[in-house]
Design an enzyme around this catalytic site. Structure first.
Site: not given
Ligand code: ATP
Length: 293
Positions: A11, A97, A103, A137
């Site tokens: 997203k 992240a 995630g 989210d």
């Molecule tokens: P957030 O806002 O929660 O930080 P984001 O969109 O910036 O989310 P994500 O790709 O969701 O980032 O990853 C955040 C953290 O979640 C990663 O550092 C990882 O350790 C953890 N994580 C847990 N499950 C997953 C998954 N299925 N895929 C990616 N990362 C995951």
């Protein structure tokens, strides 16, 4: 044995306003979500031993109980007293992240997938309940709509109908930023509610929605906004250069997504987005051309 294969999209946040801090420590948000065609692929297969196993070749994706998809499977196993386990294979395309909610999207996809694979017959309301337990989210990805307004922690979803599809160039610097850190760095003066009431904020989002519905990119571009930009740049001042580089290309608008560091621009066409990508590729490793999904 039956295998379910599902797409798990990323997203963007076209607007993200922080309205205040809640008693539970989370922030109250108003955000406009757009689902985009940058997707992971998830394969689910029953595991009769009862184990939950995660397979992913990406070195930074947790393979155990810290993975959100593990939490989903475990929660359902416990609540329904299931003896079945599941093998979950994640083909990662969404940078981690980065503010793209990879995630959370994986979690929502596995929630829907296990509902089918395990025949749980959970309705939308029940799925939303589980999504809200897992993360802010997650709920957005339970819907098949491209757009939604998120309020609360971002987990109260109102579907929005916007017909046109939009092209973006998306740059993801190779820096991991965790939303917790960014929100901790969000000091009171950056919170929009100091100057604007909630109704005014929603009005602002509605103006952007109107421009998007009319495909008026010029006007829509001027309404992209993210309250987290200040803490993002405070933590990583070097990202200001990236933002001005993107701006220098003169797209219709550019803004960080979520808690960053992913940043995107609204472009007039796929061709323009591809042109921008070619220029940005000289400086940044991860540059994508993406479209509303
Ligand atoms: P957030 O806002 O929660 O930080 P984001 O969109 O910036 O989310 P994500 O790709 O969701 O980032 O990853 C955040 C953290 O979640 C990663 O550092 C990882 O350790 C953890 N994580 C847990 N499950 C997953 C998954 N299925 N895929 C990616 N990362 C995951």
């Amino acid at each position: 044995m039956r295998t379910i294969v599902l797409k798990s999209p990323a997203k963007l946040n076209l607007i993200l306003k922080v309205v205040g801090k809640r008693d539970d420590g989370f922030h109250e948000l108003v955000t406009l979500f757009e689902r985009i065609n940058l997707c992971d692929e998830i394969r689910l297969k029953n595991n009769p031993t009862g184990q939950i196993r995660i397979f992913c070749s990406h070195p930074h994706v947790p393979k155990g109980s810290r993975n959100l998809v593990y939490k989903v499977a475990q929660l359902l196993q416990q609540d329904f007293g299931l003896a079945n386990g599941v093998d979950i294979a994640i083909k990662k395309q969404i940078p981690i992240a980065a503010g793209l909610a990879g995630g959370s999207s994986n979690a929502a996809t596995v929630l829907r997938g296990l509902n089918e694979l395990w025949g749980l017959k959970l309705n939308r309301k029940e799925l939303i309940h589980y999504a809200q337990i897992i993360g802010s989210d997650v709920a957005f990805f339970l819907y098949d709509r491209s757009w939604a307004l998120g309020t609360g922690r971002g987990d109260r979803i109102r579907q929005i109908a916007i017909q046109p599809k939009f092209w973006h160039v998306l740059v993801v610097p190779c820096i991991k930023m965790h939303s917790k850190q960014i929100f901790t760095n969000l000091h009171a003066p950056t919170v929009s509610v100091r100057n604007l009431g909630l109704t005014k904020i929603i009005d602002g989002v509605n103006i952007l929605i109107r421009h998007l519905r009319r495909n008026d990119l010029q006007k829509a571009g001027t309404h992209l906004f993210n309250d987290l930009e200040i803490p993002i740049l405070r933590m990583r001042p070097e990202l200001a250069r990236l933002k001005s580089k993107l701006r220098g290309l003169r797209p219709y608008g550019t803004v960080f997504s979520g808690s960053g560091p992913a940043i995107f621009a609204l472009t007039e066409s796929e061709k323009q987005a591809q042109g921008f990508r070619a220029l940005l590729k000289r400086y940044y490793h991860q540059v994508f051309v993406v479209r509303t999904l």
